[in-house]
Design an enzyme around this catalytic site. Structure first.
Site, PDB file in Angstrom:
ATOM      1  N   ASP A 165      51.072 -27.721 -13.868  1.00 23.95           N
ATOM      2  CA  ASP A 165      51.408 -27.127 -15.060  1.00 23.95           C
ATOM      3  C   ASP A 165      50.687 -26.288 -15.687  1.00 23.95           C
ATOM      4  O   ASP A 165      50.806 -26.426 -17.076  1.00 23.95           O
ATOM      5  CB  ASP A 165      52.774 -27.623 -15.500  1.00 23.95           C
ATOM      6  CG  ASP A 165      54.131 -27.383 -14.820  1.00 23.95           C
ATOM      7  OD1 ASP A 165      54.039 -26.624 -13.851  1.00 23.95           O
ATOM      8  OD2 ASP A 165      54.920 -27.966 -15.409  1.00 23.95           O
ATOM      9  N   HIS A 175      66.003 -25.563 -21.435  1.00 19.95           N
ATOM     10  CA  HIS A 175      66.948 -26.476 -20.685  1.00 19.95           C
ATOM     11  C   HIS A 175      67.840 -27.123 -21.952  1.00 19.95           C
ATOM     12  O   HIS A 175      67.488 -27.293 -22.822  1.00 19.95           O
ATOM     13  CB  HIS A 175      66.548 -27.719 -20.130  1.00 19.95           C
ATOM     14  CG  HIS A 175      65.403 -27.596 -18.774  1.00 19.95           C
ATOM     15  ND1 HIS A 175      64.250 -27.668 -19.310  1.00 19.95           N
ATOM     16  CD2 HIS A 175      65.736 -27.667 -17.902  1.00 19.95           C
ATOM     17  CE1 HIS A 175      63.636 -27.390 -18.081  1.00 19.95           C
ATOM     18  NE2 HIS A 175      64.403 -27.604 -17.247  1.00 19.95           N
ATOM     19  N   ASP A 223      66.446 -29.819 -23.849  1.00 16.45           N
ATOM     20  CA  ASP A 223      65.306 -29.700 -24.621  1.00 16.45           C
ATOM     21  C   ASP A 223      66.035 -29.206 -26.112  1.00 16.45           C
ATOM     22  O   ASP A 223      65.398 -29.875 -27.151  1.00 16.45           O
ATOM     23  CB  ASP A 223      64.706 -28.534 -24.143  1.00 16.45           C
ATOM     24  CG  ASP A 223      64.257 -28.424 -22.660  1.00 16.45           C
ATOM     25  OD1 ASP A 223      64.191 -29.353 -22.276  1.00 16.45           O
ATOM     26  OD2 ASP A 223      64.117 -27.231 -22.336  1.00 16.45           O
ATOM     27  N   GLU A 233      57.546 -19.746  -9.048  1.00 19.76           N
ATOM     28  CA  GLU A 233      56.589 -20.498  -9.812  1.00 19.76           C
ATOM     29  C   GLU A 233      55.081 -20.842  -8.873  1.00 19.76           C
ATOM     30  O   GLU A 233      55.237 -21.340  -8.024  1.00 19.76           O
ATOM     31  CB  GLU A 233      57.121 -21.761 -10.594  1.00 19.76           C
ATOM     32  CG  GLU A 233      56.089 -22.484 -11.413  1.00 19.76           C
ATOM     33  CD  GLU A 233      56.746 -23.664 -11.982  1.00 19.76           C
ATOM     34  OE1 GLU A 233      58.136 -23.473 -12.543  1.00 19.76           O
ATOM     35  OE2 GLU A 233      56.109 -24.601 -12.313  1.00 19.76           O
ATOM     36  N   ASP A 261      51.809 -31.303  -9.510  1.00 20.22           N
ATOM     37  CA  ASP A 261      52.288 -30.181 -10.131  1.00 20.22           C
ATOM     38  C   ASP A 261      51.854 -30.378 -11.637  1.00 20.22           C
ATOM     39  O   ASP A 261      52.565 -30.807 -12.532  1.00 20.22           O
ATOM     40  CB  ASP A 261      53.810 -30.139 -10.300  1.00 20.22           C
ATOM     41  CG  ASP A 261      54.450 -28.927 -11.018  1.00 20.22           C
ATOM     42  OD1 ASP A 261      53.855 -28.049 -11.037  1.00 20.22           O
ATOM     43  OD2 ASP A 261      55.520 -29.019 -11.152  1.00 20.22           O
ATOM     44  N   GLU A 315      64.755 -21.448  -8.059  1.00 24.09           N
ATOM     45  CA  GLU A 315      63.374 -21.851  -8.448  1.00 24.09           C
ATOM     46  C   GLU A 315      62.844 -22.731  -7.359  1.00 24.09           C
ATOM     47  O   GLU A 315      63.165 -23.942  -7.503  1.00 24.09           O
ATOM     48  CB  GLU A 315      62.985 -22.273  -9.944  1.00 24.09           C
ATOM     49  CG  GLU A 315      61.504 -22.171 -10.186  1.00 24.09           C
ATOM     50  CD  GLU A 315      61.248 -23.038 -11.515  1.00 24.09           C
ATOM     51  OE1 GLU A 315      61.927 -22.573 -12.417  1.00 24.09           O
ATOM     52  OE2 GLU A 315      60.310 -23.833 -11.506  1.00 24.09           O
ATOM     53  N   ASP A 368      55.774 -21.637 -17.776  1.00 29.42           N
ATOM     54  CA  ASP A 368      56.195 -22.874 -17.471  1.00 29.42           C
ATOM     55  C   ASP A 368      54.804 -23.944 -17.547  1.00 29.42           C
ATOM     56  O   ASP A 368      54.679 -24.172 -16.228  1.00 29.42           O
ATOM     57  CB  ASP A 368      57.142 -23.183 -16.389  1.00 29.42           C
ATOM     58  CG  ASP A 368      57.828 -24.323 -16.248  1.00 29.42           C
ATOM     59  OD1 ASP A 368      57.503 -25.257 -16.950  1.00 29.42           O
ATOM     60  OD2 ASP A 368      58.421 -24.563 -15.268  1.00 29.42           O
ATOM     61  N   ASP A 410      57.571 -17.846 -12.998  1.00 30.06           N
ATOM     62  CA  ASP A 410      57.225 -19.091 -13.987  1.00 30.06           C
ATOM     63  C   ASP A 410      55.650 -19.083 -13.657  1.00 30.06           C
ATOM     64  O   ASP A 410      55.083 -19.604 -12.687  1.00 30.06           O
ATOM     65  CB  ASP A 410      57.865 -20.352 -13.694  1.00 30.06           C
ATOM     66  CG  ASP A 410      59.313 -20.704 -14.260  1.00 30.06           C
ATOM     67  OD1 ASP A 410      59.642 -19.844 -15.011  1.00 30.06           O
ATOM     68  OD2 ASP A 410      59.762 -21.876 -14.432  1.00 30.06           O
TER      69      ASP A 410
END
Ligand code: XUL
Ligand code: CO
Length: 434
Positions: free
Chosen positions: A307, A99, A102, A266, A305, A230, A337, A294
């Site tokens: 992740d 991103h 980031d 994802e 979520d 996404e 991700d 992802d």
């Protein structure tokens, strides 16, 4: 200068007990006619590797990042690039995703944020040239800053909408400069918390126009990669417009955007939508619209979520069956991700996490290739639909049959007696390979 006290990760095979070695992922090994690394196209997420301090809603960050002074200086942002490239090289990861925010901090001034972003992009460009690492996709963060609390491309406020557009423009420029293979839109705040204050139709129209403007800009600057959407049904908003693969496809079709987009599916988003990853992949692939993945997983006991890194061999087998079934990735890949658990706070945990994910996908790939090579599963599915290979069946599929003809068939034949679906037999068959 070395930031990680970790050796280069090599393939040592399933007998190895070395935690800093691949047991399954042998990048150069051929599986189903292609090198493993070309099937899998692993990418690291800049946000999780470099910017995730592992905080959660109940506690502060735990991650030890001795290279990071926590500040918003350009120097700190540039140092992270070196740390990240050491990490990529030691793992043999050839792709990454980012991103805008980031890479460089969001300052209280757009021009200054852009200036810092450009400086970091310049360094990334140099490090990519030096190492051969490639950008899988870039994206703009339209969800963290407080101005996006009520949306970015669906904000009711034009000044916020313009800011979001400016961020996407800059992120597209950065992605284009870095030779990005694609560009992703994830609408974390593109949704609503209550319909009492929301004009849903107007927000969706605005979102579509936003994406049309991005398509126009992409053409103008000669960016050739696809755009990805996404899907995710909720979190952070209560209801996100890009709910799941089917919803996104309908939106893209309704607004004439289909040809410019693919989907980035994802795992943990599919499961939040009440689907399996396998399901959402098949929806995307069925429409010829799967672009990238992802890679992560949720936790059925937690239900948000999380992740997590994908280590479930059934999951990676299903994903690779889907990917092999569509003939492999073109511009896309498997982007981790995924983040470490808050308890795994040491820098070396970044390596254990990625080694585990890469090995799980390597096994999934080998298992999926073996299932395809064996052929019994595909043969069963093909046989199940064999009656549609008849003359009348073909005419149904082509849209040439009529209700009257089908009525004739139904009247001529005895009451249908259907064969078993053999679910348990097939589950046993899959287990032969796991
Ligand atoms: C959030 C998420 C994002 C996107 C990119 O759930 O998956 O990190 O992948 O914005
Ligand atoms: Co994601």
């Amino acid at each position: 200068m070395s930031y990680f006290n970790v050796p280069k990760i090599e393939f040592e095979g399933p007998e190895s007990k070395n935690p800093f070695a691949f047991k399954q992922y042998n990048p150069e090994e051929e599986v189903a006619g292609k090198k493993m690394k070309h099937h899998l196209r692993f990418a690291a997420a800049y946000w999780h590797c470099m910017r995730n301090d592992l905080s959660d809603p109940f506690g502060q960050g735990t991650a030890l990042m001795p290279w990071d002074d926590g500040g918003d200086s350009l120097e700190n942002a540039l140092r992270r690039v070196d740390v990240f490239f050491e990490f990529l090289e030691k793992l043999g990861l050839e792709y990454y995703c980012f991103h805008d925010r980031d890479l460089a901090p969001e300052m209280n001034d757009l021009a200054e944020s852009n200036r810092l972003l450009e400086a970091v992009v310049e360094k990334l460009e140099a490090r990519q040239k030096e190492t051969g690492v490639k950008l899988l996709w870039g994206t703009a963060c339209l969800f963290k800053d407080r101005k996006y609390a009520q949306g970015g491309a669906t904000s009711p406020y034009l000044d916020v909408y313009a800011y979001a557009a400016a961020q996407v423009k800059a992120a597209l420029d950065a992605t284009n400069r870095l030779g990005g293979l694609g560009y992703t839109f994830w609408g974390g705040r593109e949704g609503y918390a209550t319909l009492w204050n929301t004009d849903m139709k107007r927000e969706l129209d605005h979102l579509a126009q936003f994406l049309h403007m991005a398509v126009d800009y992409k053409k103008k600057i000669g960016f050739e990669g696809p755009f990805y959407i996404e899907p995710k049904p909720r979190e952070p908003t209560t209801h996100q417009y890009d709910t799941d693969a089917a919803t996104c496809l309908n939106f893209l079709r309704e607004y004439g955007l289909l040809e410019h987009f693919r989907l980035n599916i994802e795992t943990n988003h599919a499961t939040l939508a009440g689907h399996s990853m396998f399901h959402d992949l098949q929806v995307a692939i069925g429409a010829g619209m799967l672009g990238s993945i992802d890679a992560n997983r949720g936790d059925e006991l937690i239900g948000w979520d999380t992740d997590q890194f994908p280590t479930d061999i059934y999951l990676t087998t299903e994903v690779m069956l889907a990917v092999l079934g569509m003939g492999g990735f073109t511009t896309g890949g498997l982007n981790f991700d995924a983040k470490r658990r808050r308890e795994s706070h040491e820098p070396e945990d970044l390596f254990h996490a990625h080694i585990g994910g890469m090995d799980a996908f390597a096994r999934g790939l080998k298992i999926a290739a073996a299932i395809r090579e064996d052929g019994r599963l595909a043969e069963f599915v093909q046989q199940r639909y064999a009656s549609f290979d008849s003359d009348l069946g073909r005419r149904v599929e082509k849209g040439e049959a009529t209700l009257e003809e089908l009525q004739r068939l139904a009247l001529e034949n005895p009451e249908p007696m259907i064969p078993s679906g053999r679910q348990e037999m097939l589950e046993g068959l899959i287990n032969e390979f796991i």
